[in-house]
Scaffold this motif. Structure first.
Motif, short mmCIF file in Angstrom:
data_model
loop_
_atom_site.label_atom_id
_atom_site.label_comp_id
_atom_site.label_asym_id
_atom_site.label_seq_id
_atom_site.Cartn_x
_atom_site.Cartn_y
_atom_site.Cartn_z
N LYS A 25 0.88 -1.98 3.28
CA LYS A 25 -0.53 -2.32 4.15
C LYS A 25 -0.53 -1.31 5.36
O LYS A 25 -2.13 -1.27 5.92
CB LYS A 25 0.27 -4.06 4.43
CG LYS A 25 0.41 -4.54 4.06
CD LYS A 25 0.80 -7.15 4.48
CE LYS A 25 0.54 -7.40 3.81
NZ LYS A 25 1.46 -8.47 4.98
N GLU A 26 0.91 -1.05 5.59
CA GLU A 26 0.34 0.09 6.85
C GLU A 26 -0.73 1.29 6.32
O GLU A 26 -1.17 2.53 6.74
CB GLU A 26 2.13 0.50 6.88
CG GLU A 26 1.63 1.82 8.39
CD GLU A 26 3.03 1.43 8.69
OE1 GLU A 26 3.76 2.63 8.82
OE2 GLU A 26 3.91 1.51 9.20
N HIS A 27 0.66 1.94 5.06
CA HIS A 27 -0.30 2.87 4.21
C HIS A 27 -0.53 2.65 2.52
O HIS A 27 0.57 2.53 2.21
CB HIS A 27 0.59 4.32 4.09
CG HIS A 27 0.24 5.05 3.57
ND1 HIS A 27 -1.06 5.81 4.35
CD2 HIS A 27 0.62 6.21 2.42
CE1 HIS A 27 -1.34 7.50 2.92
NE2 HIS A 27 -0.07 6.40 2.33
N VAL A 28 -1.97 2.61 2.49
CA VAL A 28 -2.58 1.99 1.04
C VAL A 28 -1.62 3.24 -0.06
O VAL A 28 -2.13 4.32 0.47
CB VAL A 28 -3.42 1.81 0.58
CG1 VAL A 28 -3.81 1.40 -0.98
CG2 VAL A 28 -4.10 0.48 1.66
N PRO A 29 -0.77 2.98 -0.54
CA PRO A 29 -0.57 4.32 -1.71
C PRO A 29 -1.52 4.60 -2.90
O PRO A 29 -1.79 3.64 -3.25
CB PRO A 29 0.91 4.01 -2.00
CG PRO A 29 0.98 2.45 -2.10
CD PRO A 29 0.28 1.79 -1.06
N ASP A 30 -0.43 6.05 -4.38
CA ASP A 30 -1.60 5.51 -4.82
C ASP A 30 -0.25 5.04 -6.00
O ASP A 30 -1.48 4.68 -7.23
CB ASP A 30 -1.72 7.55 -5.45
CG ASP A 30 -2.17 7.75 -4.59
OD1 ASP A 30 -3.25 7.76 -4.24
OD2 ASP A 30 -1.97 9.33 -4.03
N LEU A 31 0.74 4.60 -5.88
CA LEU A 31 1.41 3.48 -6.37
C LEU A 31 2.17 3.22 -5.75
O LEU A 31 2.97 4.09 -5.07
CB LEU A 31 2.18 5.07 -7.85
CG LEU A 31 3.15 4.60 -8.33
CD1 LEU A 31 2.55 3.09 -9.71
CD2 LEU A 31 3.35 5.70 -9.44
N VAL A 32 3.12 2.51 -6.80
CA VAL A 32 4.26 1.79 -6.22
C VAL A 32 4.91 1.24 -7.39
O VAL A 32 4.63 0.76 -8.09
CB VAL A 32 3.49 -0.04 -5.62
CG1 VAL A 32 5.33 -0.94 -5.36
CG2 VAL A 32 3.13 -0.19 -4.86
#
Length: 102
Positions: A25-32
């Motif tokens: 939520k703080e930093h939207v990543p390219d992949l989880v």
């Protein structure tokens, strides 16, 4: 995770699903990349909560787990790799998901 950093991927780690959700939520990543069985919030719940939030719904999710997984109902994740998995397959899957071909 050393394989990811040596392959020039940046990453953030979380010790449980609740922490992971706060992180994305703080930093939207390219992949989880998530495990299935985690304390506080498991991988299934993490996937469901991410898919329910418009700003996170399109983030690719790779489930990397040793537990047997249920059917991916509702496309909760993009790919699943059962541990142990050959490192080349893992890195190829990560690369495919990060480039939007998942």
């Amino acid at each position: 995770m050393m394989s990811l950093t040596s392959s020039r991927y940046g990453m953030r780690c979380a010790s449980n699903g609740a922490e992971a959700l706060a992180c994305v939520k703080e930093h939207v990543p390219d992949l989880v990349i998530t495990d299935w069985m985690m304390p506080l919030m498991g991988g299934a719940e993490l996937c469901r909560r991410m898919r329910a939030q418009p700003d996170l719904a399109r983030v690719p999710i790779l489930v990397h787990a040793s537990a047997p997984l249920p059917v991916n109902e509702g496309n909760a994740w993009n790919a699943c790799l059962q541990k142990p998995v050959p490192m080349q397959l893992f890195l190829t899957t990560v690369g495919r998901l990060c480039t939007g071909h998942g």
